[in-house]
Design an enzyme around this catalytic site. Structure first.
Site, PDB file in Angstrom:
ATOM      1  N   GLU A   1     -68.120  14.044  13.811  1.00 12.23           N
ATOM      2  CA  GLU A   1     -68.142  12.602  13.591  1.00 12.23           C
ATOM      3  C   GLU A   1     -69.212  12.201  12.577  1.00 12.23           C
ATOM      4  OE1 GLU A   1     -70.525  10.567  17.074  1.00 12.23           O
ATOM      5  OE2 GLU A   1     -69.111  12.028  17.879  1.00 12.23           O
TER       6      GLU A   1
ATOM      7  N   ARG B   1     -73.451  27.852  24.405  1.00  7.09           N
ATOM      8  CA  ARG B   1     -73.343  28.001  25.854  1.00  7.09           C
ATOM      9  C   ARG B   1     -72.223  28.943  26.282  1.00  7.09           C
ATOM     10  NH1 ARG B   1     -73.633  21.911  26.379  1.00  7.09           N
ATOM     11  NH2 ARG B   1     -75.161  21.705  24.756  1.00  7.09           N
TER      12      ARG B   1
END
Length: 193
Positions: free
Chosen positions: A116, A79
């Protein structure tokens, strides 16, 4: 966080009416991409001519450094690619893409970082950043700061200097900005994570 708290940063940059309009375009989808996460969707801002104009004016008004203090804008995939070139053009700068691994032809500099659920890597073409060049890193949001941290490390590996970081949104409570202490940071909007 109240809607007024979300608008306050943008308000300073573009005025109350435009700030409220900009924030009204940002969608929120609870439980996406997984339970416990609220996805903040700024794509409707880009689809709206007025919203896009407000966004770009806001970015320009909230730069973390003066335009003369950076030489090039680097956008983080994906983005950061959407408004990084427009921001670079606005200030007469070039644009460099920091891509996910395997998207650029060699030779590249690469930097890995932990997620994560595993690890990832970003790359930049070896000839894209010149030694000593001051780079403003741009992306849509700062959450935990992992991607931005890897982008900054990659800029240094390429011989550049991180001049600052500019984000559309900061997700409060995730402390991502603390991982980017070497350069000034600006965000246009703060939202709860």
């Amino acid at each position: 966080m109240a809607n007024n708290d979300i608008i306050i940063k943008a308000l300073r940059a573009v005025g109350e009416e435009d700030a409220e309009y900009l924030v009204s375009l940002i969608g929120s989808t609870p439980g996406f991409p997984k339970e416990g996460i609220i996805f903040r969707d700024f794509m409707p801002v880009l689809a709206d001519a007025r919203g896009l104009d407000i966004l770009m004016r806001g970015f320009a008004a909230t730069l973390p450094v003066a335009p003369e203090d950076f030489d090039v804008v680097a956008g983080l995939e994906s983005r950061g690619f959407l408004f990084g070139p427009a921001l670079a053009s606005r200030f007469g700068k070039g644009f460099v893409a920091i891509r996910k691994a395997g998207k650029l032809p060699p030779p590249v500099f690469a930097e890995s970082y932990d997620l994560e659920y595993g690890s990832a890597s970003v790359e930049v073409e070896q000839n894209a950043i010149h030694p000593g060049e001051r780079v403003l890193i741009v992306d849509d949001l700062i959450a935990t700061g992992g991607t931005a941290r890897a982008g900054a490390d990659l800029i240094k590996k390429a011989g550049g200097i991180v001049a600052g970081f500019s984000f559309l949104m900061e997700l409060d409570g995730l402390d991502g900005c603390s991982r980017l202490s070497e350069a000034p940071i600006s965000t246009l909007i703060a939202m709860p994570a």
